[in-house]
Design an enzyme around this catalytic site. Structure first.
Site, PDB file in Angstrom:
ATOM      1  N   ASP A 152       6.142 -15.290 -10.523  1.00  0.00           N
ATOM      2  CA  ASP A 152       6.063 -16.180  -9.364  1.00  0.00           C
ATOM      3  C   ASP A 152       5.414 -17.493  -9.793  1.00  0.00           C
ATOM      4  O   ASP A 152       5.054 -17.665 -10.966  1.00  0.00           O
ATOM      5  CB  ASP A 152       5.322 -15.527  -8.193  1.00  0.00           C
ATOM      6  CG  ASP A 152       5.940 -15.953  -6.851  1.00  0.00           C
ATOM      7  OD1 ASP A 152       6.012 -17.177  -6.610  1.00  0.00           O
ATOM      8  OD2 ASP A 152       6.370 -15.081  -6.082  1.00  0.00           O
ATOM      9  N   HIS A 223      10.270 -20.443  -7.043  1.00  0.00           N
ATOM     10  CA  HIS A 223       9.136 -19.574  -7.420  1.00  0.00           C
ATOM     11  C   HIS A 223       8.993 -19.485  -8.935  1.00  0.00           C
ATOM     12  O   HIS A 223       8.603 -18.448  -9.471  1.00  0.00           O
ATOM     13  CB  HIS A 223       9.299 -18.170  -6.808  1.00  0.00           C
ATOM     14  CG  HIS A 223       8.986 -18.112  -5.337  1.00  0.00           C
ATOM     15  ND1 HIS A 223       7.703 -18.149  -4.843  1.00  0.00           N
ATOM     16  CD2 HIS A 223       9.810 -18.042  -4.253  1.00  0.00           C
ATOM     17  CE1 HIS A 223       7.744 -18.080  -3.507  1.00  0.00           C
ATOM     18  NE2 HIS A 223       9.014 -18.030  -3.129  1.00  0.00           N
ATOM     19  N   ASP A 286      14.790 -16.348  -3.282  1.00  0.00           N
ATOM     20  CA  ASP A 286      14.180 -16.769  -2.025  1.00  0.00           C
ATOM     21  C   ASP A 286      13.553 -18.148  -2.146  1.00  0.00           C
ATOM     22  O   ASP A 286      13.217 -18.604  -3.236  1.00  0.00           O
ATOM     23  CB  ASP A 286      13.093 -15.766  -1.607  1.00  0.00           C
ATOM     24  CG  ASP A 286      11.995 -15.624  -2.647  1.00  0.00           C
ATOM     25  OD1 ASP A 286      12.330 -15.553  -3.844  1.00  0.00           O
ATOM     26  OD2 ASP A 286      10.811 -15.599  -2.269  1.00  0.00           O
ATOM     27  N   GLU A 287      13.402 -18.789  -1.019  1.00  0.00           N
ATOM     28  CA  GLU A 287      12.574 -19.983  -0.876  1.00  0.00           C
ATOM     29  C   GLU A 287      12.734 -20.978  -2.030  1.00  0.00           C
ATOM     30  O   GLU A 287      11.781 -21.266  -2.740  1.00  0.00           O
ATOM     31  CB  GLU A 287      11.094 -19.566  -0.733  1.00  0.00           C
ATOM     32  CG  GLU A 287      10.866 -18.709   0.491  1.00  0.00           C
ATOM     33  CD  GLU A 287       9.450 -18.151   0.603  1.00  0.00           C
ATOM     34  OE1 GLU A 287       8.977 -17.982   1.739  1.00  0.00           O
ATOM     35  OE2 GLU A 287       8.815 -17.881  -0.435  1.00  0.00           O
ATOM     36  N   TRP A 353      14.924  -9.962   4.399  1.00  0.00           N
ATOM     37  CA  TRP A 353      13.477 -10.071   4.647  1.00  0.00           C
ATOM     38  C   TRP A 353      13.129 -11.014   5.788  1.00  0.00           C
ATOM     39  O   TRP A 353      12.122 -10.841   6.468  1.00  0.00           O
ATOM     40  CB  TRP A 353      12.745 -10.492   3.371  1.00  0.00           C
ATOM     41  CG  TRP A 353      12.889 -11.955   2.999  1.00  0.00           C
ATOM     42  CD1 TRP A 353      13.898 -12.516   2.277  1.00  0.00           C
ATOM     43  CD2 TRP A 353      11.976 -13.011   3.321  1.00  0.00           C
ATOM     44  NE1 TRP A 353      13.687 -13.860   2.127  1.00  0.00           N
ATOM     45  CE2 TRP A 353      12.510 -14.197   2.754  1.00  0.00           C
ATOM     46  CE3 TRP A 353      10.774 -13.083   4.020  1.00  0.00           C
ATOM     47  CZ2 TRP A 353      11.871 -15.437   2.888  1.00  0.00           C
ATOM     48  CZ3 TRP A 353      10.140 -14.318   4.142  1.00  0.00           C
ATOM     49  CH2 TRP A 353      10.695 -15.478   3.570  1.00  0.00           C
ATOM     50  N   TYR A 378       6.345  -5.661   6.405  1.00  0.00           N
ATOM     51  CA  TYR A 378       5.535  -6.449   5.464  1.00  0.00           C
ATOM     52  C   TYR A 378       4.082  -5.990   5.557  1.00  0.00           C
ATOM     53  O   TYR A 378       3.381  -6.297   6.518  1.00  0.00           O
ATOM     54  CB  TYR A 378       5.687  -7.957   5.744  1.00  0.00           C
ATOM     55  CG  TYR A 378       6.771  -8.554   4.883  1.00  0.00           C
ATOM     56  CD1 TYR A 378       7.937  -7.846   4.641  1.00  0.00           C
ATOM     57  CD2 TYR A 378       6.626  -9.810   4.276  1.00  0.00           C
ATOM     58  CE1 TYR A 378       8.930  -8.365   3.829  1.00  0.00           C
ATOM     59  CE2 TYR A 378       7.625 -10.332   3.460  1.00  0.00           C
ATOM     60  CZ  TYR A 378       8.770  -9.604   3.244  1.00  0.00           C
ATOM     61  OH  TYR A 378       9.754 -10.109   2.440  1.00  0.00           O
ATOM     62  N   ASP A 380       1.610  -6.957   4.028  1.00  0.00           N
ATOM     63  CA  ASP A 380       0.546  -7.962   3.876  1.00  0.00           C
ATOM     64  C   ASP A 380       0.100  -8.487   5.250  1.00  0.00           C
ATOM     65  O   ASP A 380      -0.858  -9.254   5.329  1.00  0.00           O
ATOM     66  CB  ASP A 380       0.972  -9.121   2.950  1.00  0.00           C
ATOM     67  CG  ASP A 380       2.228  -9.860   3.405  1.00  0.00           C
ATOM     68  OD1 ASP A 380       3.024  -9.293   4.211  1.00  0.00           O
ATOM     69  OD2 ASP A 380       2.441 -10.998   2.944  1.00  0.00           O
TER      70      ASP A 380
END
Ligand code: TNX
Length: 478
Positions: A152, A223, A286-287, A353, A378, A380
């Site tokens: 990451d 990432h 992702d992202e 997700w 999730y 977290d």
């Protein structure tokens, strides 16, 4: 007395109790020796008594995949499955019955083939011994996938021999955030670590013996700040050194789209394939903010060269190059739901997700999906009122809410839903202890959902307490 978790599909009991003793003899039909060894290891017993009391491990090809049967009676214990994987699942149930079991007949098998937990070792490096413990804990809950998020912005965690700077430079960051992201405070303490290929091979073998597949993730093309810090030529501003990220969140720095960068990614994946036999390989996706790609004249020129209309198409092209590389090598690519942007090559599996929508679209387009919507699985997110909980990223996801999750969305072809997975992003979990606290007890609820026998929360709750004690894991107090 019966603390089975996940609950098996069918159980009947009758009067009588069987006890493991020094007289118990373990016999395995040919091919099942590895399971016999595992059972000896996990019970800590030689199981080489004179009998007649016996545990028999038997084969029955009519039981496919992960299905198994356990019969406990005056004859002793007979465990039957079609092969190793079914027996590995049965071993965990058998352990939960020991050392004294009522006479019982269990017929069991999972609803879903993908029963996963993801551990993010990028944000906080976790010691090998803890990863091994997570494998054991997954297996004890009859989960069969450990998805390891190995890279990451804040750290690169896998040794890659041909690119040594990925770990020399990319495995370390100058400091970490203190408190919540929005406070922008830092601890001033360098953080890092990585796994050698030998360590990862050991983990793969340890997991395989227990029926757990490690699915590795190399998160591309966003990432990737740790990799860009190590090799600035991978980025869009090679003249300007950007360090391994020290803040959480989504970063604008992403990979460039040069052929040399594609070759670099393929080189990394080649070493990943050497270490991980998993049929599924996760390529992230992702992202990936498009800011740099929009602003870079070179990327825009490249888009014209490739005949691509916009940055979404470019992302799709990038993902496609990774998908093709893996498919040529007989592996199945998996990515986060953003890989649907701009169109997705057939044969890729989508991890939904951002909600269920990615999974629904994926299935409609003929892709397989693993469901892990952030608002349902999730781990977290806070498990109770933030005022009385350790700092977390946000949200609220109670044990009851995880337990009530239904992985197949309305109207979706169930055959397209491989299963479900809980994700442990570790921005706010700096230590193994904090991971255990966030994972448990909620991961046990997800495990029963994935096994397909959730429904009675009160019953689950009653089995949970002895189950957690058996797991020997830290957890949020019940
Ligand atoms: C989104 S889920 C991310 C992660 C973060 C997580 C925090 C996903 C594919 N990307 O990078 O850690 O949110 O909940």
């Amino acid at each position: 007395m019966m603390r089975l978790l996940p609950l098996p599909q069918s159980i009947t009991t009758s009067p009588g109790t069987w006890r493991l003793s020094e007289r118990t003899a373990l016999t395995a039909e040919p091919g099942l020796e590895p399971v016999a060894d595992l059972l000896r290891e996990l019970t800590g017993q030689p199981l080489d008594g004179p009998g007649p009391d016996a545990i028999l491990l038997a084969l029955d090809p009519s039981l496919t995949g992960e299905r198994y049967r356990i019969s406990v009676g005056a004859h002793g214990v007979t465990v039957t499955a079609g092969g190793l994987q079914g027996h590995r699942m049965a071993v965990q149930t058998l352990r939960q019955l020991l050392p004294a079991s009522p006479y019982t007949e269990i017929e069991d098998g999972p609803r879903f083939a993908w029963r996963g937990v993801m551990l993010d070792v990028g944000r906080h490096f976790m010691p090998v011994a803890f990863v091994r413990k997570m494998i054991d804990l997954a297996a004890m809950n009859r989960l069969n996938v450990l998805h390891l998020h190995l890279t990451d912005d804040q750290g690169w965690r896998m040794e890659i021999e041909r690119y040594p700077r990925l770990t020399e430079v990319g495995a370390w960051r100058a400091e970490s955030m203190l408190g919540h992201y929005r406070d922008q405070r830092f601890d001033g303490i360098p953080h890092g670590g990585f796994y050698t290929k030998a360590e990862l091979r050991d983990l793969v073998a340890h997991a395989e013996r227990r029926g757990v597949t490690i699915v590795p993730e190399i998160d591309l093309p966003g990432h990737m700040r740790a990799a860009i810090a190590a090799y600035p030529e991978l980025g869009n501003d090679p003249g300007h050194a950007s360090p391994v990220a020290t803040t959480w969140g989504v970063h604008d720095q992403v990979l460039n789209v040069e052929e040399s960068t594609i070759a670099f990614c393929h080189g990394v994946l080649e070493e990943v394939l050497e270490v991980f036999p998993s049929p599924y390989i996760h390529i992230g996706g992702d992202e990936c903010p498009k800011k740099e790609w929009r602003e870079s004249p070179r990327v825009q020129e490249r888009m014209r060269e490739l005949g691509l209309a916009d940055e979404e198409a470019l992302q799709s092209w990038f993902v496609g190059r990774m998908v093709a590389f893996l498919a040529e090598r007989g592996r199945k690519p998996v990515g986060w739901d953003e890989i649907l942007q701009g169109g997705l090559a057939p044969g890729a599996t989508v991890m939904s997700w951002q909600g269920e929508q990615g999974g629904i679209e994926a299935a409609a387009q003929g892709h397989d999906a693993v469901m892990c919507p952030h608002d349902r699985v999730y781990l977290d997110h806070y498990q109770a009122d933030p005022e009385h909980e350790p700092l977390a990223i946000g949200g609220l996801l109670t044990l009851e809410h995880v337990y009530a999750y239904e992985p197949v969305p309305d109207g979706v072809d169930p055959a397209r839903v491989l299963g479900t997975q809980a994700n442990l992003w570790t921005e706010y979990m700096p230590t193994p202890g904090s991971v255990e606290y966030m994972a448990f007890p909620r991961l046990c609820a997800l495990a029963e959902v994935a096994w397909g026998t959730s429904g009675d929360f009160a019953g689950f709750r009653a089995r949970l307490e002895p189950h957690l004690a058996w797991l020997g894991v830290g957890h949020r107090p019940l």
